[in-house]
Design a protein around this motif. Sequence first.
Motif, short mmCIF file in Angstrom:
data_model
loop_
_atom_site.label_atom_id
_atom_site.label_comp_id
_atom_site.label_asym_id
_atom_site.label_seq_id
_atom_site.Cartn_x
_atom_site.Cartn_y
_atom_site.Cartn_z
N GLY A 15 -4.83 4.18 -5.04
CA GLY A 15 -4.55 3.84 -3.74
C GLY A 15 -6.32 3.88 -2.89
O GLY A 15 -6.65 3.34 -1.98
N ARG A 16 -6.60 4.72 -2.87
CA ARG A 16 -8.46 4.63 -2.62
C ARG A 16 -8.90 3.19 -2.61
O ARG A 16 -9.38 1.99 -2.22
N ALA A 17 -8.86 2.18 -3.77
CA ALA A 17 -9.77 1.36 -3.94
C ALA A 17 -8.90 0.12 -2.89
O ALA A 17 -9.23 -0.66 -2.60
N PHE A 35 0.83 -0.97 0.06
CA PHE A 35 -0.56 -0.54 0.05
C PHE A 35 1.21 1.27 0.39
O PHE A 35 0.91 2.36 -0.91
N VAL A 36 1.88 1.37 0.76
CA VAL A 36 2.92 2.38 1.02
C VAL A 36 4.12 2.80 -0.03
O VAL A 36 3.57 3.65 -0.94
N SER A 37 4.46 2.04 -0.21
CA SER A 37 5.18 1.63 -0.99
C SER A 37 4.46 2.06 -2.64
O SER A 37 5.23 2.67 -3.60
N ASN A 38 3.51 1.30 -2.95
CA ASN A 38 3.16 1.58 -4.18
C ASN A 38 2.41 3.38 -3.98
O ASN A 38 2.21 4.17 -4.92
N LEU A 39 2.35 3.70 -2.93
CA LEU A 39 1.51 5.49 -2.79
C LEU A 39 3.45 6.17 -3.21
O LEU A 39 3.38 7.33 -3.81
N PHE A 40 4.82 5.99 -2.73
CA PHE A 40 5.78 6.02 -2.90
C PHE A 40 5.92 6.15 -4.24
O PHE A 40 6.57 6.93 -5.13
N PRO A 91 -1.45 -5.22 -5.78
CA PRO A 91 -1.48 -6.75 -5.39
C PRO A 91 -1.75 -7.71 -6.57
O PRO A 91 -3.01 -7.59 -6.92
N THR A 92 -1.74 -9.13 -6.32
CA THR A 92 -2.38 -10.24 -7.23
C THR A 92 -4.03 -10.56 -6.16
O THR A 92 -4.17 -10.55 -4.74
#
Length: 275
Positions: free
Chosen positions: A200-202, A119-124, A144-145
Amino acid sequence: MRLATTALATASALALTGGALARPLPEGARYVALGSSYAAGPGVGEPVPGEPARCGRGSLSYARVLAARLRLKLVDASCSGATTAHLLGPWNELAPQIDAITPDTRLVTITVGGNDVRFVSNLFASVCAARADAPPRCPPHAAPTPAEWTALARAMQRIGHEARRRAPRAVVVFVDYPVVVPPQGTCAALGIAEPQAEAGRAAAARLARVTAEAARRSGARLLAASALTRGHDACAPQPWSEGASLRPGGIAMHPMIAAHAAIAERLEQMLETNR
């Protein structure tokens, strides 16, 4: 307005008061806090001395504020970067977090899951890609799968069941993630483009559902920090979470002192109704 007022008050006062407060648990009761950085509180108050530096445990995390208010004996096993695997098994030199739970434990809080689905690493990664001066190689955004979501759900439920098995008298509470991304749109403070904000919301919404289901299936309680902090995302007039633009001492894409203070207060309210 009580939560907002309390959360925005001086956090040090929150941590140090408690003499006149009702105590839903006996003074000195054992309280075990498990989870990732959203539980550990890096950048939330001062780093706690004598703790593993890489865990980033902050002196004003919700667990420490609650323990100070109710005069509980806190065993903080939370650690930044932790996944559900690190709660259930060892992580290099760190023992499994869940081993901190003993039969005499009276309260367990659990905030985990975001690192399992990045979650956070994808926001970064999204912040990097949105920059006008983005480097040639930004970290990849890896959604994520379905298999990863399924594995997360199973692990979360196992954690809840195991916590209740190890401490039959304890109140076990899953605390989901505070809101970072606004319900619609984006902003300069968040630092990501709209398609990435929607992703990110999803992810946040699904993580909240997985957490709620784990609490239900394991017989634990749920504190929906995702609802408690609604309206205080990184783009809000009064943000309780950092975006990409940091305030002094803040950690990007993480909850601030105000969010931790509000969670601590809501936990205290929940415990009062459980007496």
